[in-house]
Design an enzyme around this catalytic site. Sequence first.
Site, mmCIF file in Angstrom:
data_model
loop_
_atom_site.group_PDB
_atom_site.id
_atom_site.type_symbol
_atom_site.label_atom_id
_atom_site.label_comp_id
_atom_site.label_asym_id
_atom_site.label_seq_id
_atom_site.Cartn_x
_atom_site.Cartn_y
_atom_site.Cartn_z
ATOM 1 N N LYS A 14 0.846 -1.194 0.000
ATOM 2 C CA LYS A 14 0.000 0.000 0.000
ATOM 3 C C LYS A 14 0.874 1.234 0.000
ATOM 4 C CE LYS A 14 0.744 1.283 4.498
ATOM 5 N NZ LYS A 14 1.472 2.500 4.912
ATOM 6 N N PRO A 102 10.175 -4.837 1.522
ATOM 7 C CA PRO A 102 11.148 -4.640 2.600
ATOM 8 C C PRO A 102 10.456 -4.372 3.932
ATOM 9 C CG PRO A 102 10.925 -2.627 1.334
ATOM 10 C CD PRO A 102 10.095 -3.665 0.617
ATOM 11 N N GLY A 106 7.250 1.113 5.148
ATOM 12 C CA GLY A 106 6.026 1.899 5.060
ATOM 13 C C GLY A 106 5.051 1.404 4.021
ATOM 14 N N GLY A 109 3.755 -4.311 4.436
ATOM 15 C CA GLY A 109 3.990 -5.694 4.060
ATOM 16 C C GLY A 109 3.497 -6.706 5.068
ATOM 17 N N GLY A 110 3.860 -6.527 6.346
ATOM 18 C CA GLY A 110 3.429 -7.470 7.367
ATOM 19 C C GLY A 110 1.927 -7.486 7.547
ATOM 20 N N SER A 112 -0.313 -6.599 5.268
ATOM 21 C CA SER A 112 -0.912 -7.177 4.065
ATOM 22 C C SER A 112 -0.811 -8.697 4.089
ATOM 23 C CB SER A 112 -0.223 -6.612 2.821
ATOM 24 O OG SER A 112 -0.886 -7.035 1.645
ATOM 25 N N ASP A 144 -3.217 -1.301 10.061
ATOM 26 C CA ASP A 144 -3.332 -1.366 8.599
ATOM 27 C C ASP A 144 -4.047 -2.620 8.108
ATOM 28 O OD1 ASP A 144 -1.970 1.016 8.433
ATOM 29 O OD2 ASP A 144 -0.084 0.147 7.743
#
Length: 301
Positions: A14, A102, A106, A109-110, A112, A144
């Site tokens: 995102k 990575p 920001g 990733g985690g 998502s 998120d």
Amino acid sequence: MTQTVLRDCPAPAKLNLFLHVCGRRPDGYHLLQTVFQMVDHGDVLHFALRGDDRIHRANDIPGVPEEQDLIVRALRLLQAEFQRRHGRLPPGIDVTVEKILPMGGGLGGGSSDAATALMAANHLWQAGLDRDELMALGLPLGADIPFFIFGQTAFAEGVGEALQAVDVPDYWYVVIEPGVSVPTAAIFSAEDLTRNTEPVTIADFSRCLVSQTNPSEYGRNDLQAVASRLFPPVARAVEWLGRYGGARMTGSGACVFCAFSTESEADEVLSKVPSEWVAWKAKSLPKHPLAEVLQVDGVID
């Protein structure tokens, strides 16, 4: 016959097209406003039901112990909710993660990954949770996560969990990874962080899109100044990419992006990115790619 395997499940990145800090709650959490935009670049997850009830990540991810992984923690929460509803534990799951995004970038990733895991397991187990229930289950693990389960471009408020769908035209994004991992806590605890930006509305943002060609030219990222001070590679990436448009940092950093109307424009800028940085292009995603496949109630309007 019950499906036992789900392969190639995307967990998209995102971008925060803007990110304003508008206040602080008594519990210390910051009150935010942002627009979340998914892009077609991210991690890929594979799932397989087990013969026992164990939740297991089948591959190593450097810096992320299995017991601390949001994927594992999210699946255990859903497993417990399944047991509460159905009076029995569902089968365990083996999860394999192709980690592309990575950490400390920001890009979400985690979060998502955890959202994709919740949607996939809800489908494999036939657990029956709808979109709102999955969002509520994921929220305690990360602010998120609800956005990715919400599954579409969103105007977000609160700590990021109060979501409203918003239309944003398709864009191509060039994203630079400056090569540093930015800890979110260090940014939000900084004394010089702006915490009093005046609230805006969806209408304010939508009017901007009518008059401007670059969505990242609306507002600002209030976290960027602190991250740039603490991590000079972020400042250098913003300065370099800003030569080609409204470049800014996403989330609490470290990645920096700029929007372009066409793929050819993005390709031209991408070809000029200095070799010291990892950089890539991605197209905006108006809907989460798993929404239709896994038929999460409420994702498709």
